[in-house]
Write a protein that holds these residues in place. Sequence first.
Motif, PDB file in Angstrom:
ATOM      1  N   VAL A 105     -15.858  -3.812   8.921  1.00  0.00           N
ATOM      2  CA  VAL A 105     -15.358  -2.662   8.162  1.00  0.00           C
ATOM      3  C   VAL A 105     -13.912  -2.343   8.558  1.00  0.00           C
ATOM      4  O   VAL A 105     -13.067  -2.056   7.699  1.00  0.00           O
ATOM      5  N   MET A 106     -13.609  -2.425   9.849  1.00  0.00           N
ATOM      6  CA  MET A 106     -12.239  -2.174  10.301  1.00  0.00           C
ATOM      7  C   MET A 106     -11.283  -3.193   9.687  1.00  0.00           C
ATOM      8  O   MET A 106     -10.189  -2.838   9.222  1.00  0.00           O
ATOM      9  N   ALA A 107     -11.687  -4.450   9.666  1.00  0.00           N
ATOM     10  CA  ALA A 107     -10.844  -5.489   9.057  1.00  0.00           C
ATOM     11  C   ALA A 107     -10.655  -5.222   7.564  1.00  0.00           C
ATOM     12  O   ALA A 107      -9.564  -5.427   7.017  1.00  0.00           O
ATOM     13  N   ALA A 108     -11.716  -4.746   6.904  1.00  0.00           N
ATOM     14  CA  ALA A 108     -11.649  -4.480   5.466  1.00  0.00           C
ATOM     15  C   ALA A 108     -10.665  -3.355   5.153  1.00  0.00           C
ATOM     16  O   ALA A 108      -9.830  -3.478   4.249  1.00  0.00           O
ATOM     17  N   VAL A 109     -10.723  -2.245   5.900  1.00  0.00           N
ATOM     18  CA  VAL A 109      -9.838  -1.111   5.597  1.00  0.00           C
ATOM     19  C   VAL A 109      -8.395  -1.399   5.999  1.00  0.00           C
ATOM     20  O   VAL A 109      -7.456  -0.820   5.438  1.00  0.00           O
ATOM     21  N   LYS A 110      -8.196  -2.304   6.952  1.00  0.00           N
ATOM     22  CA  LYS A 110      -6.827  -2.685   7.290  1.00  0.00           C
ATOM     23  C   LYS A 110      -6.226  -3.565   6.202  1.00  0.00           C
ATOM     24  O   LYS A 110      -5.005  -3.639   6.058  1.00  0.00           O
ATOM     25  N   SER A 111      -7.091  -4.213   5.431  1.00  0.00           N
ATOM     26  CA  SER A 111      -6.639  -5.015   4.302  1.00  0.00           C
ATOM     27  C   SER A 111      -6.402  -4.133   3.083  1.00  0.00           C
ATOM     28  O   SER A 111      -5.354  -4.202   2.442  1.00  0.00           O
ATOM     29  N   ARG A 112      -7.391  -3.278   2.770  1.00  0.00           N
ATOM     30  CA  ARG A 112      -7.275  -2.318   1.663  1.00  0.00           C
ATOM     31  C   ARG A 112      -7.975  -1.040   2.081  1.00  0.00           C
ATOM     32  O   ARG A 112      -9.196  -1.032   2.277  1.00  0.00           O
ATOM     33  N   GLY A 113      -7.203   0.022   2.207  1.00  0.00           N
ATOM     34  CA  GLY A 113      -7.747   1.275   2.735  1.00  0.00           C
ATOM     35  C   GLY A 113      -8.950   1.797   1.989  1.00  0.00           C
ATOM     36  O   GLY A 113      -9.910   2.289   2.591  1.00  0.00           O
ATOM     37  N   THR A 114      -8.924   1.669   0.659  1.00  0.00           N
ATOM     38  CA  THR A 114     -10.029   2.217  -0.134  1.00  0.00           C
ATOM     39  C   THR A 114     -11.312   1.403  -0.020  1.00  0.00           C
ATOM     40  O   THR A 114     -12.331   1.779  -0.598  1.00  0.00           O
ATOM     41  N   ALA A 115     -11.278   0.306   0.732  1.00  0.00           N
ATOM     42  CA  ALA A 115     -12.523  -0.426   1.007  1.00  0.00           C
ATOM     43  C   ALA A 115     -13.487   0.451   1.800  1.00  0.00           C
ATOM     44  O   ALA A 115     -14.678   0.128   1.904  1.00  0.00           O
ATOM     45  N   LEU A 116     -12.983   1.560   2.315  1.00  0.00           N
ATOM     46  CA  LEU A 116     -13.821   2.502   3.066  1.00  0.00           C
ATOM     47  C   LEU A 116     -15.020   2.957   2.234  1.00  0.00           C
ATOM     48  O   LEU A 116     -16.083   3.269   2.785  1.00  0.00           O
ATOM     49  N   LYS A 117     -14.856   2.975   0.919  1.00  0.00           N
ATOM     50  CA  LYS A 117     -15.950   3.459   0.061  1.00  0.00           C
ATOM     51  C   LYS A 117     -17.178   2.555   0.105  1.00  0.00           C
ATOM     52  O   LYS A 117     -18.281   2.972  -0.260  1.00  0.00           O
ATOM     53  N   VAL A 134      -6.611   5.412   5.962  1.00  0.00           N
ATOM     54  CA  VAL A 134      -5.612   6.265   5.303  1.00  0.00           C
ATOM     55  C   VAL A 134      -4.187   5.821   5.625  1.00  0.00           C
ATOM     56  O   VAL A 134      -3.255   6.095   4.862  1.00  0.00           O
ATOM     57  N   ALA A 135      -4.005   5.133   6.757  1.00  0.00           N
ATOM     58  CA  ALA A 135      -2.682   4.594   7.066  1.00  0.00           C
ATOM     59  C   ALA A 135      -2.326   3.481   6.083  1.00  0.00           C
ATOM     60  O   ALA A 135      -1.152   3.272   5.766  1.00  0.00           O
ATOM     61  N   LYS A 136      -3.328   2.778   5.598  1.00  0.00           N
ATOM     62  CA  LYS A 136      -3.114   1.711   4.617  1.00  0.00           C
ATOM     63  C   LYS A 136      -3.000   2.283   3.213  1.00  0.00           C
ATOM     64  O   LYS A 136      -2.166   1.852   2.411  1.00  0.00           O
ATOM     65  N   ASP A 137      -3.852   3.251   2.896  1.00  0.00           N
ATOM     66  CA  ASP A 137      -3.850   3.889   1.575  1.00  0.00           C
ATOM     67  C   ASP A 137      -4.340   5.318   1.748  1.00  0.00           C
ATOM     68  O   ASP A 137      -5.515   5.547   2.057  1.00  0.00           O
ATOM     69  N   VAL A 154      -6.027  13.875   7.810  1.00  0.00           N
ATOM     70  CA  VAL A 154      -5.384  14.349   6.576  1.00  0.00           C
ATOM     71  C   VAL A 154      -3.863  14.187   6.659  1.00  0.00           C
ATOM     72  O   VAL A 154      -3.216  13.773   5.693  1.00  0.00           O
ATOM     73  N   LEU A 155      -3.287  14.499   7.819  1.00  0.00           N
ATOM     74  CA  LEU A 155      -1.839  14.353   7.977  1.00  0.00           C
ATOM     75  C   LEU A 155      -1.413  12.889   7.852  1.00  0.00           C
ATOM     76  O   LEU A 155      -0.397  12.573   7.228  1.00  0.00           O
ATOM     77  N   ALA A 156      -2.215  11.987   8.416  1.00  0.00           N
ATOM     78  CA  ALA A 156      -1.917  10.559   8.292  1.00  0.00           C
ATOM     79  C   ALA A 156      -2.000  10.114   6.837  1.00  0.00           C
ATOM     80  O   ALA A 156      -1.194   9.293   6.376  1.00  0.00           O
ATOM     81  N   ALA A 157      -2.955  10.658   6.104  1.00  0.00           N
ATOM     82  CA  ALA A 157      -3.080  10.336   4.679  1.00  0.00           C
ATOM     83  C   ALA A 157      -1.870  10.848   3.902  1.00  0.00           C
ATOM     84  O   ALA A 157      -1.330  10.153   3.038  1.00  0.00           O
ATOM     85  N   ALA A 158      -1.432  12.062   4.222  1.00  0.00           N
ATOM     86  CA  ALA A 158      -0.283  12.664   3.541  1.00  0.00           C
ATOM     87  C   ALA A 158       0.992  11.866   3.783  1.00  0.00           C
ATOM     88  O   ALA A 158       1.840  11.743   2.901  1.00  0.00           O
ATOM     89  N   LEU A 159       1.129  11.322   4.968  1.00  0.00           N
ATOM     90  CA  LEU A 159       2.302  10.509   5.288  1.00  0.00           C
ATOM     91  C   LEU A 159       2.340   9.233   4.458  1.00  0.00           C
ATOM     92  O   LEU A 159       3.409   8.705   4.161  1.00  0.00           O
ATOM     93  N   ASN A 160       1.178   8.733   4.089  1.00  0.00           N
ATOM     94  CA  ASN A 160       1.108   7.515   3.284  1.00  0.00           C
ATOM     95  C   ASN A 160       1.205   7.817   1.796  1.00  0.00           C
ATOM     96  O   ASN A 160       1.896   7.122   1.055  1.00  0.00           O
ATOM     97  N   SER A 161       0.493   8.848   1.361  1.00  0.00           N
ATOM     98  CA  SER A 161       0.463   9.207  -0.063  1.00  0.00           C
ATOM     99  C   SER A 161       0.315  10.711  -0.189  1.00  0.00           C
ATOM    100  O   SER A 161      -0.750  11.257   0.110  1.00  0.00           O
TER     101      SER A 161
END
Length: 289
Positions: A105-117, A134-137, A154-161
Amino acid sequence: MALVLVHVQSAVSGSSLGQCYAGTLSELKSWVSQQLEVPVCEQRFFLDGEVISDSVLATLSRDQTTLELQLLCLDPSWASALEAVCEDGHALEHFPKVQNDREIVMAAVKSRGTALKFADPALRRDREIALAAVAKDGHALRYASALRADREVVLAAALNSGSSIQHAAPHLRKDIEIGAVAMLEDQRALSFVPQDLWVDCLEEARRESSRRMQKMCSLSPTNGPDLNFVLANFVRYLPCCLGGAAGCLAGPILATGLSLPSWAVCLGTMSAGIYAGDVWSSLAKNDST
């Protein structure tokens, strides 16, 4: 390059495979593939119980002439899933049996953040995984379960998008710092902040953009300023500063003549400044390419 002695921890536990000279992990894995016909993605090397990466092997090779490594042959289906999600995190959707595996899962979200779903609910509550996502997306925040109320996430997410704050817990959408950071990344983020906080958010965004400009232009005692970085970001933050300053100074005057509240004029000039920064920054990128 070091002489590497390889011991196999798979079919014949503790048996010695042999030795080879290798300076990189890819060279070592290629040699093992020839000896055992084990695909590269199924190989993992350890030294004293710690996984060996390419950079670690390169460092050890410089310091030591002989290394004794243990080879663990991974389960083919697990290795296949890991390889797939590293290429495209959303491939996690097609591997339900490993959606509760933290490493995959960690490898997946580092590739595409929304893979978290696609991750198991328990891992969507994992703070480290959520931060990586969230650092990725930034919009991966939508799938971060209870961590949507975690200020750091949330702050990390805001910094990205910036617009990702729409997925944040209500009390964090009232956080002035988060709102300012989000708006500097995307001026549309202000629409997700309560209207009665717009003026405070705009003023904090102006201060934050000024701080960033000062940081960009500050001299290093040894290396001096990073001119490429300064030029790349100058076009974004200068209009924001000027827009915010103009709004704060001209707001009361223009508002009287136009029968508008001062915060509306401040909002307009600040948004125009940020928008101009986005446009200029895009043009600068196009010119450089």
